[in-house]
Scaffold this active site. Structure first.
Site, PDB file in Angstrom:
ATOM      1  N   GLY A 298       0.866  -1.175   0.000  1.00  0.00           N
ATOM      2  CA  GLY A 298       0.000   0.000   0.000  1.00  0.00           C
ATOM      3  C   GLY A 298       0.896   1.217   0.000  1.00  0.00           C
ATOM      4  N   CYS A 367      -7.760  23.406  15.015  1.00  0.00           N
ATOM      5  CA  CYS A 367      -7.838  23.782  16.427  1.00  0.00           C
ATOM      6  C   CYS A 367      -7.451  22.651  17.364  1.00  0.00           C
ATOM      7  CB  CYS A 367      -9.233  24.294  16.735  1.00  0.00           C
ATOM      8  SG  CYS A 367      -9.532  25.813  15.858  1.00  0.00           S
TER       9      CYS A 367
HETATM   10  C1  PLP Z   1      -2.963  -1.995   5.437  1.00  0.00           C
HETATM   11  C2  PLP Z   1      -2.790  -3.318   4.874  1.00  0.00           C
HETATM   12  C3  PLP Z   1      -1.849  -3.538   3.866  1.00  0.00           C
HETATM   13  C4  PLP Z   1      -0.942  -2.468   3.353  1.00  0.00           C
HETATM   14  O1  PLP Z   1      -0.056  -1.997   4.317  1.00  0.00           O
HETATM   15  P1  PLP Z   1       1.063  -0.968   3.864  1.00  0.00           P
HETATM   16  O2  PLP Z   1       1.826  -0.706   5.106  1.00  0.00           O
HETATM   17  O3  PLP Z   1       0.374   0.255   3.366  1.00  0.00           O
HETATM   18  O4  PLP Z   1       1.862  -1.628   2.809  1.00  0.00           O
HETATM   19  C5  PLP Z   1      -1.762  -4.798   3.325  1.00  0.00           C
HETATM   20  N1  PLP Z   1      -2.576  -5.793   3.747  1.00  0.00           N
HETATM   21  C6  PLP Z   1      -3.485  -5.617   4.715  1.00  0.00           C
HETATM   22  C7  PLP Z   1      -4.329  -6.737   5.130  1.00  0.00           C
HETATM   23  C8  PLP Z   1      -3.619  -4.392   5.316  1.00  0.00           C
HETATM   24  O5  PLP Z   1      -4.524  -4.234   6.280  1.00  0.00           O
END
Ligand code: PLP
Length: 441
Positions: A298, A367
């Protein structure tokens, strides 16, 4: 690519011309003129390069690989469209994220549906849309899914989310696989066997294997290798005990990124090939032959292609502490510093080559005393009207933004080779009351 010029962190296609920052061949001050600030800017060529790096480097001749972008990090129609173009799968954790992926034209079969508390409505929506894989978190969810697949006469694939007890060193709010985690089920928890048996028995659920996500913003690669070993070893035990073939292992995401010139980072080109080597060797060691290995980047996909641009309002000297640069956004567009002390870098985009003169704090206009984006940063002398830009801020900013203080959510532009696409329009004041009604009528 990261070049360290003094304190500068120049990423992707960003470059300096006439003392000013350009991204994707577009001047940042032009973007401010056209779209206002705060503004999220995405370096599209850099992002697409990274998508290709994941697709080409995380590859094996022993199994198929899925790169499933964790859309919670940053998603909108344009972003999901790019995922589709580059052959990525996509992770969603809510009906809303699912809706955006589908609207963007993602093949539902390429969607993984995550979340620790999927509602019955969401499960129904996902089943009727034909979502490829449910990642099961708990027994109640499994019962609902089992029942709804029967009622709706739908088939689906499922993975079980497990916690093998690896504690990656990261902030405690973004650790996920500890034994008291709210996500998944511990491999030491005896109840896991009821879940596996129920998955095997569910007539309309194709139980394909296991999922694990080690945490977020993890920069020490040994945790990913340990996790691979733990999940493969568990898979091998289960495969023997229940006499089943495990078809897929999903290793999650969490690959850390560099936010500041000083912070550690992962070189993805080389890491991904090493990762594949470790996975292949581990599978051989435990004699497991899954058809698919998936990962779910991600943050690592989007973060370093994203910038947040602000205008400087007032510069304030307090009785004690560093002088404050006030920007026209803050925790409403980037809650991460106040939420978990995330650190960021910044520069004055219209004074790129000026001498740094002073240490400043960068604070927002919301704020809350905690609304400080950067606790200390050396910048050239700042004044009202300057453009302050935070590089490496693409992940979990736009997606975590809020309307606190009724700040309209900023727009998102993608820049590439001198062209600008306004992927998300800035909210208007009217947008803020679109779902509201007057007391008097
Ligand atoms: C949030 C998440 C990811 C991605 O995590 P990153 O740190 O953004 O790479 C992948 N798999 C699951 C199940 C997640 O909850």
């Amino acid at each position: 690519m990261i070049e360290s010029e003094g304190t500068l962190l120049l990423l992707g296609t960003s470059e300096i011309k006439n003392n000013e920052l350009y991204i994707g061949g577009v001047s940042v001050s032009d973007l401010k003129e056209k779209f206002g600030t705060p503004l999220y800017i995405i370096d599209q060529a850099d992002l697409e390069d990274r998508m290709e790096t994941f697709v080409t480097q995380f590859k094996s001749d022993q199994f198929e690989t899925h790169i499933s972008y964790a859309s919670k990090a940053f998603t909108n129609l344009y972003m999901a469209g790019l995922c589709k173009k580059h052959g990525l799968h996509i992770d969603v954790v809510s009906g809303g994220e699912l809706f955006v992926a589908l609207e963007a034209g993602m093949d539902p079969a390429h969607i993984y549906f995550h979340g620790n508390n999927k509602t019955a409505d969401e499960i129904e929506y996902a089943l009727s849309a034909g979502v490829g894989t449910f990642v099961i978190d708990n027994i109640q969810e499994l019962r609902w899914l089992n029942q709804l697949t029967k009622e709706m006469e739908k088939q689906t694939q499922a993975l079980l989310r497990i916690n093998p007890g690896i504690e990656a060193s990261t902030h405690k709010y973004i650790q996920t696989t500890t034994n008291d985690s709210k996500f998944g089920i511990s491999t030491d928890d005896e109840k896991i066997h009821d879940m596996i048996q129920s998955l095997i028995d569910a007539p309309q659920i194709d139980f394909r294997g296991f999922h694990c996500h080690v945490g977020s913003q993890v920069t020490d690669e040994k945790y990913f290798f340990q996790e691979a070993e733990a999940i493969v070893s568990f898979t091998s035990t289960i495969s023997k005990r229940y006499d089943i073939d495990i078809k897929e292992i999903n290793l999650g995401g969490g690959f850390g990124v560099q936010h500041t010139p000083e912070s550690p980072s992962i070189d993805f080109e080389s890491f991904l090939t090493r990762y594949i080597d470790v996975i292949e060797a581990t599978l051989q060691k435990y004699k497991i032959k899954p058809e698919v290995i998936s990962i779910e980047p991600g943050r690592s996909m989007i973060n370093n292609s994203g910038y947040t641009l602000y205008s400087v309002g007032h510069v304030k000297h307090t009785l004690e502490g560093l002088p404050l640069i006030f920007v026209d956004g803050g925790m409403s567009d980037n809650p991460r510093p106040s939420l978990y002390e995330a650190e960021y870098h910044a520069y004055l985009a219209n004074k790129m080559e000026n001498q740094v003169s002073e240490n400043y704090r960068v604070a927002g206009k919301l704020c809350e005393s905690g609304d400080v984006l950067i606790q200390s940063i050396e910048l050239p002398a700042a004044e009202s009207g300057d453009l302050l830009i935070i590089p490496a801020s693409g992940a979990y900013t736009y997606s975590m933004s809020s309307n606190y203080n009724l700040m309209p959510r900023p727009g998102v532009v993608f820049v590439k080779e001198g062209q600008v696409v306004e992927a998300v329009k800035r909210q208007s004041y009217q947008d803020l009351i679109v779902n509201q009604r007057h007391y008097s009528n």
